[in-house]
Design a protein around this motif. Structure first.
Motif, PDB file in Angstrom:
ATOM      1  N   UNK A  57       0.863  -1.172   0.000  1.00  0.00           N
ATOM      2  CA  UNK A  57       0.000   0.000   0.000  1.00  0.00           C
ATOM      3  C   UNK A  57       0.900   1.223   0.000  1.00  0.00           C
ATOM      4  N   UNK A  58       0.648   2.175  -0.906  1.00  0.00           N
ATOM      5  CA  UNK A  58       1.407   3.429  -0.903  1.00  0.00           C
ATOM      6  C   UNK A  58       0.433   4.586  -0.772  1.00  0.00           C
ATOM      7  N   UNK A  59       0.912   5.645  -0.099  1.00  0.00           N
ATOM      8  CA  UNK A  59       0.157   6.886   0.024  1.00  0.00           C
ATOM      9  C   UNK A  59       1.150   8.025   0.130  1.00  0.00           C
ATOM     10  N   UNK A  60       0.763   9.237  -0.238  1.00  0.00           N
ATOM     11  CA  UNK A  60       1.697  10.363  -0.158  1.00  0.00           C
ATOM     12  C   UNK A  60       2.207  10.530   1.272  1.00  0.00           C
ATOM     13  N   UNK A  61       3.494  10.805   1.389  1.00  0.00           N
ATOM     14  CA  UNK A  61       4.100  10.961   2.706  1.00  0.00           C
ATOM     15  C   UNK A  61       5.521  11.450   2.583  1.00  0.00           C
ATOM     16  N   UNK A  62       6.366  11.018   3.547  1.00  0.00           N
ATOM     17  CA  UNK A  62       7.743  11.509   3.564  1.00  0.00           C
ATOM     18  C   UNK A  62       8.766  10.414   3.280  1.00  0.00           C
ATOM     19  N   UNK A  86      14.350   0.848  -3.358  1.00  0.00           N
ATOM     20  CA  UNK A  86      14.307   2.271  -3.690  1.00  0.00           C
ATOM     21  C   UNK A  86      14.397   2.541  -5.191  1.00  0.00           C
ATOM     22  N   UNK A  87      14.733   1.538  -6.000  1.00  0.00           N
ATOM     23  CA  UNK A  87      14.931   1.759  -7.434  1.00  0.00           C
ATOM     24  C   UNK A  87      13.687   2.313  -8.122  1.00  0.00           C
ATOM     25  N   UNK A  88      12.522   1.806  -7.757  1.00  0.00           N
ATOM     26  CA  UNK A  88      11.299   2.259  -8.426  1.00  0.00           C
ATOM     27  C   UNK A  88      11.058   3.751  -8.173  1.00  0.00           C
ATOM     28  N   UNK A  89      11.308   4.204  -6.952  1.00  0.00           N
ATOM     29  CA  UNK A  89      11.110   5.621  -6.641  1.00  0.00           C
ATOM     30  C   UNK A  89      12.143   6.495  -7.349  1.00  0.00           C
ATOM     31  N   UNK A  90      13.378   5.994  -7.486  1.00  0.00           N
ATOM     32  CA  UNK A  90      14.421   6.776  -8.149  1.00  0.00           C
ATOM     33  C   UNK A  90      14.121   6.953  -9.631  1.00  0.00           C
ATOM     34  N   UNK A  91      13.662   5.899 -10.288  1.00  0.00           N
ATOM     35  CA  UNK A  91      13.341   5.990 -11.709  1.00  0.00           C
ATOM     36  C   UNK A  91      12.168   6.941 -11.928  1.00  0.00           C
ATOM     37  N   UNK A  93      11.396   9.477 -10.055  1.00  0.00           N
ATOM     38  CA  UNK A  93      11.669  10.781  -9.423  1.00  0.00           C
ATOM     39  C   UNK A  93      10.666  11.088  -8.318  1.00  0.00           C
ATOM     40  N   UNK A  94      10.383  10.091  -7.494  1.00  0.00           N
ATOM     41  CA  UNK A  94       9.456  10.253  -6.376  1.00  0.00           C
ATOM     42  C   UNK A  94      10.115   9.827  -5.057  1.00  0.00           C
ATOM     43  N   UNK A  95      11.430  10.056  -4.926  1.00  0.00           N
ATOM     44  CA  UNK A  95      12.141   9.689  -3.702  1.00  0.00           C
ATOM     45  C   UNK A  95      11.574  10.521  -2.551  1.00  0.00           C
ATOM     46  N   UNK A  96      11.271   9.883  -1.439  1.00  0.00           N
ATOM     47  CA  UNK A  96      10.681  10.510  -0.242  1.00  0.00           C
ATOM     48  C   UNK A  96       9.335  11.163  -0.550  1.00  0.00           C
ATOM     49  N   UNK A  97       8.628  10.664  -1.544  1.00  0.00           N
ATOM     50  CA  UNK A  97       7.330  11.227  -1.883  1.00  0.00           C
ATOM     51  C   UNK A  97       6.162  10.385  -1.396  1.00  0.00           C
TER      52      UNK A  97
END
Length: 167
Positions: A57-62, A86-91, A93-97
């Motif tokens: 489950x993902x939701x907007x956060x930090x 972390x690879x999916x977030x880096x590709x 551009x949603x790191x810490x998003x």
């Protein structure tokens, strides 16, 4: 005789679009699907790798990632496994998003990390359908179907034979 076509003409034929007289494509791209978000503002997806299954489950956060009720640094102690997640977030551009909550079972830690990455990728595409193209180009949407081959009768392992003795 058929006239010679350029690469652009061939691309239009393959995609099914034909350019208008002014050079713009006649058929527009298909509209993006609607985001799949539940009443709590989360997107859910299931990721798989080897014998591991991850419910994500993902939701907007930090950027907090929780795996089976524990922080990712505790559950995945090796930095390589955290890097895989972390690879999916880096590709995208949603790191810490986004905050991630997931439960994973089956297999070992390497397969579980791959399953979590697959689940995060699918959940990101459900939350933001525009991210599908870069994630697909990176190869994260496709489920890695490689699994351990089963042991066969009369063999030591899947393919290994017992030691041969002539006498």
């Amino acid at each position: 005789m058929a006239e010679q076509q350029t690469l652009a003409d061939l691309k239009n034929v393959i995609s099914g679009t034909t350019p208008a007289a002014d050079g713009t494509p006649a058929a527009e791209a298909a509209p993006l699907p609607e985001p799949k978000i539940d009443s709590h503002g989360r997107a859910y997806a299931t990721g798989k790798r080897k014998n591991s299954i991850a419910r994500v489950w993902i939701k907007p956060g930090n950027g907090k990632i929780t795996v089976n009720g524990r922080d990712q640094e505790v559950y995945f102690a090796r930095p390589v496994l955290r890097l895989i997640i972390a690879q999916a977030f880096e590709v995208a551009d949603r790191v810490d998003g986004y905050d991630v909550v997931c439960t994973v079972k089956g297999g070992g830690l390497s397969g579980q990390a791959g399953a979590v990455r697959h689940g995060i990728t699918k959940a990101l595409t459900y939350y933001e359908p525009i991210l599908r193209a870069p994630l697909k180009a990176a190869g994260f949407i496709t489920r890695d179907s490689r699994v351990v081959e089963r042991k066969k009768y009369g063999k030591a392992k899947a393919r290994k034979s017992f030691q041969f003795s002539k006498r």
